[in-house]
Design an enzyme around this catalytic site. Structure first.
Site, PDB file in Angstrom:
ATOM      1  N   ASP A  25      20.436 -14.243  -2.323  1.00 22.37           N
ATOM      2  CA  ASP A  25      21.050 -13.221  -3.108  1.00 22.37           C
ATOM      3  C   ASP A  25      19.882 -12.146  -3.589  1.00 22.37           C
ATOM      4  O   ASP A  25      18.842 -12.505  -3.676  1.00 22.37           O
ATOM      5  CB  ASP A  25      21.633 -13.910  -4.319  1.00 22.37           C
ATOM      6  CG  ASP A  25      20.797 -14.931  -5.099  1.00 22.37           C
ATOM      7  OD1 ASP A  25      19.557 -15.585  -4.388  1.00 22.37           O
ATOM      8  OD2 ASP A  25      20.812 -14.942  -6.301  1.00 22.37           O
ATOM      9  N   GLU A  79      19.503 -17.809  -6.765  1.00 21.49           N
ATOM     10  CA  GLU A  79      18.243 -17.695  -7.424  1.00 21.49           C
ATOM     11  C   GLU A  79      18.352 -16.705  -8.571  1.00 21.49           C
ATOM     12  O   GLU A  79      17.599 -16.906  -9.657  1.00 21.49           O
ATOM     13  CB  GLU A  79      17.316 -17.536  -6.416  1.00 21.49           C
ATOM     14  CG  GLU A  79      15.652 -18.058  -6.826  1.00 21.49           C
ATOM     15  CD  GLU A  79      15.067 -16.765  -7.690  1.00 21.49           C
ATOM     16  OE1 GLU A  79      13.873 -17.089  -8.203  1.00 21.49           O
ATOM     17  OE2 GLU A  79      15.488 -15.519  -7.445  1.00 21.49           O
TER      18      GLU A  79
END
Length: 378
Positions: A71, A136
């Protein structure tokens, strides 16, 4: 793109998948396909709305894990980018695109390092693993922390972990993060009595009451730090109070603050000392604490030595050990007893418009990762 190195080719392919947290946009499937081709057993692990995967090659022996995230943070106004953020572009030696530095470049370097290592050492000792999440940059509630719990339930233990966070400052490999400070946040609500500013004797101003306590908290020396960590830091990030009117004493004020703390003090000690100061000032208050990560440190050992040698071999330069910066998913892996280091590209443009890395740095980084594999598992 067909003339690019395998590492740059894969990095470009990953960048062009718009995986804004918590979306993965197919990055993990692409990585798993590459890893499956060289003998990794891959398992998709979805928790909540978050995609993760665990891949492992080998049946026994010490486990070296590459950890990272697919991400990326939002791009901001795309009109401010020189090139489209999800269109990987190489110009003047720089690879541009969201995630180039944080951290799709690292992911590509990890995969190609393993491809080369396995080709030369198909019967390597120990095990190689990947722990990859798409959570994250967001709340980090259904990502690495959940995979680590799943591994513990499976009875699996990581011995060495290389996190691909962009650790470098000026040149790739000039800094290894061998630890991180802990992060303890709080929302403090101090209560008073609302009233008219012309009649302060009929009210009680919580801003006035909390200010001396905040001054004492800001001046407090929480510890001295140590050889690896600076002294613990207390920072106020937000103060909110009042109705917006100039003639109203507020009834309460909200203060948001954060400790970044070393291994010299615990979260519980910080809470106790902080609340002792608040109580000494006789505040009417409530406080909501949030511990987002414990401090961790890998001061020495086989992983640090392997990373240092791999960097020296790849660049001819020594590296610096550092615990500076924010938190990373290493905070979820280190408490299991694993040795953890962060090694990745230069971090000058992370989370910025026109995020970029030197294209050649990703090939150098892949060589470093291969060197770590060779030192520990060849």
């Amino acid at each position: 793109m067909t003339q690019l190195s395998p590492t740059l080719q894969l990095a470009c392919e990953l960048i062009e998948r718009p995986s804004v947290t918590p979306e993965d946009a197919g990055c993990q499937q692409q990585m798993m396909a590459r890893l499956s081709d060289i003998g990794f057993d891959c398992q998709s692990l979805r928790f909540g709305e978050v995609d993760n995967f665990w891949a492992v090659r080998g049946d026994s022996g010490p486990l070296l894990c590459f950890a990272g995230h697919t991400d990326v943070v939002p791009t901001g106004p795309e009109s401010q980018w020189q090139t489209p953020p999800f269109k990987a572009t190489i110009s003047e030696g720089m690879l541009r695109g969201r995630g180039a530095a944080d951290m799709k470049g690292s992911l590509a370097a990890m995969v190609t390092a393993c491809e080369r290592f396995v080709a030369v050492h198909p019967n390597h000792s120990g095990r190689i693993a990947f722990l990859i999440t798409s959570d994250e940059e967001g709340p980090a509630a259904d990502g690495t922390v959940k995979v680590v719990q799943w591994l513990e339930d499976q009875g699996s233990k990581i011995d060495w972990c290389v996190v691909g966070e962009p650790s470098s400052t000026e040149q790739v490999g000039d800094v290894i993060k061998n630890g991180r400070r802990g992060s303890l946040g709080a929302v403090l609500t101090a209560r008073g009595i609302q009233g008219h500013v012309a009649y302060p004797h009929l009210a009680r101003n919580p801003i006035h009451e909390v200010a001396p306590a905040l001054t004492e908290l800001a001046a407090e020396q929480w510890d001295q730090g140590n050889d690896f960590f600076p002294a613990t830091s207390f920072q106020i990030s937000n103060i909110n109070g009042g109705t917006g009117a100039t003639n109203v004493i507020p009834g309460e004020v909200e203060v948001v603050f954060n400790f970044r703390f070393s291994t010299e003090v615990t979260a519980e000690q910080l809470k106790a000392r902080c609340e002792a100061i608040l109580q000494r000032h006789k505040l009417d208050y409530s406080i909501d604490w949030h511990l987002s990560g414990q401090p961790f440190l890998t001061s020495e050992g086989p992983l640090v030595e392997a990373a240092q040698k791999a960097i020296q071999d790849a660049t001819g330069r020594p590296t610096e050990l550092s615990t500076a910066g924010g938190t990373s998913d290493g905070r979820f892996i280190a408490p299991t007893g694993a040795q953890v280091v962060e090694l990745g590209p230069v971090n000058a443009t992370i989370h910025k418009v026109d995020e970029c890395v030197r294209a050649e740095d990703l090939d150098t980084l892949s060589t470093m990762y291969e060197g770590i594999l060779r030192e520990l598992l060849a």
